[in-house]
Design a protein around this motif. Structure first.
Motif, PDB file in Angstrom:
ATOM      1  N   HIS A  99       1.065  -1.532   0.178  1.00 23.84           N
ATOM      2  CA  HIS A  99      -0.101   0.262   0.057  1.00 23.84           C
ATOM      3  C   HIS A  99       0.500   1.250  -0.016  1.00 23.84           C
ATOM      4  O   HIS A  99       2.483   1.239   0.484  1.00 23.84           O
ATOM      5  N   THR A 101       0.451   4.694   1.705  1.00 25.31           N
ATOM      6  CA  THR A 101       0.672   4.513   2.983  1.00 25.31           C
ATOM      7  C   THR A 101       0.927   6.506   3.977  1.00 25.31           C
ATOM      8  O   THR A 101       2.065   6.241   3.729  1.00 25.31           O
ATOM      9  N   ALA A 106      -1.468   5.677   8.212  1.00 24.58           N
ATOM     10  CA  ALA A 106      -1.105   4.431   9.156  1.00 24.58           C
ATOM     11  C   ALA A 106      -0.640   4.296  10.603  1.00 24.58           C
ATOM     12  O   ALA A 106      -0.864   3.432  10.764  1.00 24.58           O
ATOM     13  N   ALA A 109      -4.167   3.020  11.119  1.00 14.66           N
ATOM     14  CA  ALA A 109      -4.552   1.895  10.684  1.00 14.66           C
ATOM     15  C   ALA A 109      -4.349   1.043  11.544  1.00 14.66           C
ATOM     16  O   ALA A 109      -4.355  -0.188  11.771  1.00 14.66           O
ATOM     17  N   THR A 110      -2.584   1.542  12.568  1.00 12.61           N
ATOM     18  CA  THR A 110      -1.931   0.464  12.838  1.00 12.61           C
ATOM     19  C   THR A 110      -3.064   0.035  14.580  1.00 12.61           C
ATOM     20  O   THR A 110      -2.074  -0.594  15.185  1.00 12.61           O
ATOM     21  N   LEU A 220      -4.009   3.397   1.025  1.00 10.63           N
ATOM     22  CA  LEU A 220      -4.771   3.087   2.283  1.00 10.63           C
ATOM     23  C   LEU A 220      -5.555   4.863   2.088  1.00 10.63           C
ATOM     24  O   LEU A 220      -4.479   5.741   2.862  1.00 10.63           O
ATOM     25  N   ASN A 275      -2.653  -8.568   8.818  1.00  6.08           N
ATOM     26  CA  ASN A 275      -1.744  -7.702   8.304  1.00  6.08           C
ATOM     27  C   ASN A 275      -0.037  -7.842   8.217  1.00  6.08           C
ATOM     28  O   ASN A 275       0.447  -9.036   8.411  1.00  6.08           O
ATOM     29  N   ILE A 279      -0.078  -3.191   8.691  1.00  8.44           N
ATOM     30  CA  ILE A 279      -0.613  -2.379   7.862  1.00  8.44           C
ATOM     31  C   ILE A 279      -2.042  -3.539   7.636  1.00  8.44           C
ATOM     32  O   ILE A 279      -1.600  -4.377   6.809  1.00  8.44           O
ATOM     33  N   TYR A 281      -4.253  -5.726   5.030  1.00  7.98           N
ATOM     34  CA  TYR A 281      -4.454  -6.149   2.993  1.00  7.98           C
ATOM     35  C   TYR A 281      -5.791  -7.267   3.620  1.00  7.98           C
ATOM     36  O   TYR A 281      -6.430  -7.845   4.477  1.00  7.98           O
TER      37      TYR A 281
END
Length: 315
Positions: A99, A101, A106, A109-110, A220, A275, A279, A281
């Motif tokens: 991605h 990002t 990021a 997302a995390t 993303l 992950n 991240i 997917y």
């Protein structure tokens, strides 16, 4: 399919009205604009089309070896030019293995993704694999036999092409994570399917059950940062599960070959979530696809009903 944005700044001077142009001239311009907009949304080109310029791409030898366009192999740069000429504009401008990002996304997302524990994650697909093997008289006593006989040899042929050592995964989870780590892809062909569905992705070899097709890559993004018009017209958006509502992958301008997989309720793949370096997917896994057959994905109930009615996808 993508939205058409017009320049935001207005030209100086008085506001023009219809009388400035003349009825016939204005109607002609409007017809041309509508026709062009329709073509752009469809992802097809006009009969007379100048060559579209694509930004320089990093050479990816495994992409040249494994991915074709209309049955022929090209450098990545040539491939993208051919595909974008059909789009009429440089729509697909960057091939991504992972991605694109931005930092704030990021971090979001995390902080909010836990796909290793999701019902659609690696634990789920391992259980799915074991259940499938349990229903086979020849595989139930040795579930890894199917993987060893049909999946791992294909992965090791891919690795041999890249002059990398062979692997011997001990579980399906280990197999699929190794595939992703090595950027594995089967032999595939991007073909133009017609005006409605545009480009599509086809199997250039037999894809067996549980064969990894690839991971869906793109930019993303956060859904809240997109306007309603783009959400409606952009058919390259993939949302993540409910727990991560608002997180989305946009493969319209950047992504890999999976962006060409068209929609059908008669699909031949399924999706798992995982992950990679924290991240999220989506890995796309074959449910069985013969050589020459189109690879199809059920986009789900949120897919734009205007396109759904046609049975077409986003290629």
């Amino acid at each position: 399919f993508f939205s058409v944005s017009m320049p935001g700044r207005k030209a100086p001077g008085r506001k023009k009205d219809k009388s400035d142009f003349g009825e016939e001239q204005l109607d002609e311009l409007l017809d041309q604009f509508k026709a062009k907009t329709h073509l752009m949304k469809q992802g097809i080109s006009s009969p007379s089309q100048a060559k579209v310029q694509v930004p320089p791409q990093e050479p990816l030898p495994h992409v040249r070896r494994r991915l074709m366009v209309q049955g022929k192999r090209y450098d990545l740069q040539e491939m993208m030019v051919i595909i974008n000429e059909r789009y009429q504009v440089p729509l697909w401008t960057k091939y991504l293995e992972r991605h694109k990002t931005e930092q704030h996304i990021a971090e979001t997302a995390t902080a909010h993704t836990f796909f290793d524990k999701q019902a659609t994650g690696l634990t789920y697909v391992e259980g799915l694999y074991m259940q499938a093997m349990a229903h086979s008289e020849t595989m139930k006593d040795n579930p890894n036999k199917f993987m060893d006989d049909f999946l791992v040899p294909k992965l090791n042929r891919f690795l041999a092409e890249a002059q990398q050592p062979p692997v011997a995964p001990r579980s399906y989870t280990e197999y699929i994570t190794t595939c992703i780590a090595k950027n594995y892809s089967p032999f595939l062909d991007i073909r133009y399917t017609g005006q409605r569905a545009g480009w599509g992705l086809f199997a250039a070899e037999d894809l067996v059950l549980f064969d990894l097709i690839g991971i869906y890559t793109g930019e993303l993004r956060l859904l809240d940062e997109m306007d309603a018009e783009e959400r409606k017209l952009n058919c390259y958006l993939c949302t993540f599960p409910e727990k991560d509502k608002g997180l989305i992958t946009d493969a319209q301008n950047c992504g890999n070959y999976t962006r060409f997989i068209n929609h059908s309720t008669q699909h031949n793949l399924f999706c798992i979530h995982l992950n990679i370096n924290k991240i999220p997917y989506m890995a796309l896994v074959s449910s069985g696809c013969s050589k020459g057959q189109e690879i199809l994905w059920d986009y789900g109930q949120s897919y734009n009903t205007d396109w759904q009615d046609s049975g077409a996808g986003a290629g």
